[in-house]
Design an enzyme around this catalytic site. Structure first.
Site, PDB file in Angstrom:
ATOM      1  N   GLN A  37     -10.059  -3.832  -3.404  1.00  6.46           N
ATOM      2  CA  GLN A  37     -11.321  -3.267  -2.923  1.00  6.46           C
ATOM      3  C   GLN A  37     -12.447  -3.541  -3.923  1.00  6.46           C
ATOM      4  O   GLN A  37     -13.498  -4.072  -3.555  1.00  6.46           O
ATOM      5  CB  GLN A  37     -11.152  -1.753  -2.728  1.00  6.46           C
ATOM      6  CG  GLN A  37     -12.406  -1.056  -2.264  1.00  6.46           C
ATOM      7  CD  GLN A  37     -12.777  -1.453  -0.857  1.00  6.46           C
ATOM      8  OE1 GLN A  37     -11.966  -1.352   0.057  1.00  6.46           O
ATOM      9  NE2 GLN A  37     -13.999  -1.928  -0.668  1.00  6.46           N
ATOM     10  N   CYS A  87     -16.277   1.929   0.543  1.00  5.01           N
ATOM     11  CA  CYS A  87     -15.069   1.139   0.801  1.00  5.01           C
ATOM     12  C   CYS A  87     -14.635   1.212   2.268  1.00  5.01           C
ATOM     13  O   CYS A  87     -13.943   0.321   2.736  1.00  5.01           O
ATOM     14  CB  CYS A  87     -13.942   1.610  -0.113  1.00  5.01           C
ATOM     15  SG  CYS A  87     -13.667   3.392  -0.042  1.00  5.01           S
ATOM     16  N   HIS A  97      -7.289   0.901  -6.460  1.00  5.04           N
ATOM     17  CA  HIS A  97      -7.495   0.042  -5.276  1.00  5.04           C
ATOM     18  C   HIS A  97      -8.201  -1.239  -5.744  1.00  5.04           C
ATOM     19  O   HIS A  97      -9.377  -1.465  -5.467  1.00  5.04           O
ATOM     20  CB  HIS A  97      -8.329   0.800  -4.240  1.00  5.04           C
ATOM     21  CG  HIS A  97      -8.283   0.224  -2.861  1.00  5.04           C
ATOM     22  ND1 HIS A  97      -7.502  -0.859  -2.517  1.00  5.04           N
ATOM     23  CD2 HIS A  97      -8.939   0.592  -1.717  1.00  5.04           C
ATOM     24  CE1 HIS A  97      -7.680  -1.127  -1.227  1.00  5.04           C
ATOM     25  NE2 HIS A  97      -8.538  -0.271  -0.727  1.00  5.04           N
ATOM     26  N   ASP A 121     -17.141   7.190  -1.487  1.00  8.72           N
ATOM     27  CA  ASP A 121     -15.817   7.098  -0.857  1.00  8.72           C
ATOM     28  C   ASP A 121     -15.589   8.438  -0.158  1.00  8.72           C
ATOM     29  O   ASP A 121     -16.300   9.414  -0.422  1.00  8.72           O
ATOM     30  CB  ASP A 121     -14.764   6.852  -1.971  1.00  8.72           C
ATOM     31  CG  ASP A 121     -13.333   6.667  -1.454  1.00  8.72           C
ATOM     32  OD1 ASP A 121     -13.129   6.552  -0.222  1.00  8.72           O
ATOM     33  OD2 ASP A 121     -12.404   6.642  -2.304  1.00  8.72           O
ATOM     34  N   ARG A 135     -13.416  -8.279   1.601  1.00  9.66           N
ATOM     35  CA  ARG A 135     -11.991  -8.054   1.328  1.00  9.66           C
ATOM     36  C   ARG A 135     -11.181  -9.302   1.688  1.00  9.66           C
ATOM     37  O   ARG A 135     -10.267  -9.707   0.964  1.00  9.66           O
ATOM     38  CB  ARG A 135     -11.474  -6.843   2.126  1.00  9.66           C
ATOM     39  CG  ARG A 135     -12.027  -5.494   1.688  1.00  9.66           C
ATOM     40  CD  ARG A 135     -11.467  -5.051   0.363  1.00  9.66           C
ATOM     41  NE  ARG A 135     -10.015  -5.002   0.377  1.00  9.66           N
ATOM     42  CZ  ARG A 135      -9.286  -3.998   0.897  1.00  9.66           C
ATOM     43  NH1 ARG A 135      -9.877  -2.944   1.428  1.00  9.66           N
ATOM     44  NH2 ARG A 135      -7.961  -4.030   0.857  1.00  9.66           N
ATOM     45  N   ARG A 167       0.886  -1.184   0.000  1.00  2.00           N
ATOM     46  CA  ARG A 167       0.000   0.000   0.000  1.00  2.00           C
ATOM     47  C   ARG A 167       0.911   1.218   0.000  1.00  2.00           C
ATOM     48  O   ARG A 167       1.723   1.404   0.919  1.00  2.00           O
ATOM     49  CB  ARG A 167      -0.893   0.009   1.241  1.00  2.00           C
ATOM     50  CG  ARG A 167      -1.482   1.388   1.496  1.00  2.00           C
ATOM     51  CD  ARG A 167      -2.595   1.401   2.495  1.00  2.00           C
ATOM     52  NE  ARG A 167      -3.785   0.790   1.938  1.00  2.00           N
ATOM     53  CZ  ARG A 167      -5.008   0.919   2.463  1.00  2.00           C
ATOM     54  NH1 ARG A 167      -5.190   1.633   3.564  1.00  2.00           N
ATOM     55  NH2 ARG A 167      -6.032   0.351   1.905  1.00  2.00           N
TER      56      ARG A 167
HETATM   57  N1   CP Z   1     -11.066   0.038   2.430  1.00  3.03           N
HETATM   58  C1   CP Z   1      -9.794  -0.002   2.860  1.00  3.03           C
HETATM   59  O1   CP Z   1      -8.863  -0.261   2.110  1.00  3.03           O
HETATM   60  O2   CP Z   1      -9.656   0.228   4.197  1.00  3.03           O
HETATM   61  P1   CP Z   1      -8.292   0.488   4.970  1.00  3.03           P
HETATM   62  O3   CP Z   1      -7.754   1.812   4.470  1.00  3.03           O
HETATM   63  O4   CP Z   1      -8.664   0.538   6.426  1.00  3.03           O
HETATM   64  O5   CP Z   1      -7.335  -0.620   4.662  1.00  3.03           O
HETATM   65  N1  NVA Z   2      -9.876   6.892  -1.473  1.00  8.05           N
HETATM   66  C1  NVA Z   2      -9.532   6.434  -0.143  1.00  8.05           C
HETATM   67  C2  NVA Z   2      -9.765   4.964  -0.029  1.00  8.05           C
HETATM   68  C3  NVA Z   2      -9.455   4.374   1.305  1.00  8.05           C
HETATM   69  C4  NVA Z   2      -9.663   2.895   1.360  1.00  8.05           C
HETATM   70  C5  NVA Z   2      -8.099   6.801   0.154  1.00  8.05           C
HETATM   71  O1  NVA Z   2      -7.254   6.638  -0.733  1.00  8.05           O
HETATM   72  O2  NVA Z   2      -7.817   7.248   1.256  1.00  8.05           O
END
Ligand code: CP
Ligand code: NVA
Length: 300
Positions: free
Chosen positions: A129, A257, A126, A217, A285, A99
């Site tokens: 997701q 999400c 993502h 989101d 997930r 990530r």
């Molecule tokens: N939806 C998601 O990826 O959540 P986190 O940022 O908590 O991993």
């Molecule tokens: N768009 C959000 C998604 C989090 C899972 C971010 O990037 O923070």
């Protein structure tokens, strides 16, 4: 498939196989040894609840060992190059979930590594997701070739992965947000070249009308905190609330999400209401990522 970096790289057949395996893994979470004797590195440059916990639990349930790594130790690109990190980690472990901020961190790691790389969110996409999201749609009786998905809000990483998915399946995708916050143009073009039915709008009611799935989101994603005040004002007309949902199909499901900011992009009443599938979606997930890891790194 060596890596899982973008839904655009995965064909429709593979997506279907992953949904079927995820459903099987969801029915019985015990007794698997797909990753027996294997270690999966989980490298985080941003915070996480769902991604970290679902990957750690997922690796364990497949009989493997998850290794949480943060950039405090690794200092990717500072202490040493992404290339060298990819080469070294490939000598120790059997796969890496990353990530990170720049999407190029993920693709450069994949180019260097000899083991599979999974994208656990970048500034661009993502994919894990949205795979879990489509699994949730399937569980709720939605047909991914005919459903209408209205994505209300920021055309950021999650929206971009929906655009990628629209290139592989025939659902209709309508994305509505303020001007200047549209999804990535090159991803839209690539998806449309594959036949995607995707429209970019600025009117949330037009987007939601008769929709089968309404998605949102956060307005300010990780890394964009300095833009929060401006974003709060721009996105105000794009809240998912009872009034907006009254325009959707009677059997609409609402997805987010998470993490959610109740009272901003979505009301608490919708989150906790009968049309919300957000917690099933969060659970999924785990199951879809287990399917992805078993397919990429499994012993079978
Ligand atoms: N939806 C998601 O990826 O959540 P986190 O940022 O908590 O991993
Ligand atoms: N768009 C959000 C998604 C989090 C899972 C971010 O990037 O923070």
């Amino acid at each position: 498939m060596k890596d899982f970096i973008s839904i655009a790289d995965v064909d429709r057949t593979t997506m279907t196989e992953l949904f079927e395996l995820a459903a099987e893994l969801k029915r019985d979470r015990t007794g698997r040894n797909d990753l027996a004797g294997k270690t999966v590195g989980l490298l985080f440059h941003k915070p996480s609840l769902r991604t970290r916990v679902s990957f750690e639990v997922g690796v364990s349930e497949l009989g493997g060992h998850p290794m949480y790594l943060t950039d405090a130790e690794i200092k990717m690109g500072q202490r040493e190059s992404i290339y060298d990190i990819g080469k070294v980690l490939s000598r120790y472990i059997h796969g890496i979930m990353i990530r990170t901020f720049a999407h190029s961190n993920c693709t450069e790691l994949a180019d260097a590594a000899d083991v599979p790389i999974i994208n656990g969110l970048t500034d661009l996409t993502h994919p894990c997701q949205v795979m879990g999201d489509i699994l949730t749609c399937l569980e709720n009786g939605k047909d991914p070739d005919t459903m209408v998905v209205a994505f209300i809000g920021d055309g950021n990483n999650v929206a971009n992965s929906w655009v990628n998915a629209a290139g592989n399946m025939s659902f209709e995708l309508r994305i509505a947000g303020p001007s200047g916050y549209e999804p990535k143009e090159e991803l839209l073009q690539a998806a449309r070249a594959k036949g995607a039915r995707v429209t970019v709008l600025h009117d949330p009611i037009e987007a939601v009308t008769a929709a089968d799935v309404v998605y949102t989101d956060v307005w300010t994603s990780m890394g964009q905190e300095g833009e929060k005040a401006e974003r709060d004002s721009q996105f105000q007309p794009f809240q998912v609330n009872d009034e907006l949902l009254s325009h959707a199909a009677d059997d609409v499901i609402v997805l987010h999400c998470l993490p959610a900011h109740r009272g901003e992009e979505i009301t608490g009443a919708i989150m906790d209401g009968p049309r919300s599938a957000v917690f099933d979606q969060a659970e999924n997930r785990l199951h879809i990522q287990k399917a992805i890891m078993a397919t990429l790194m499994g012993n079978a």
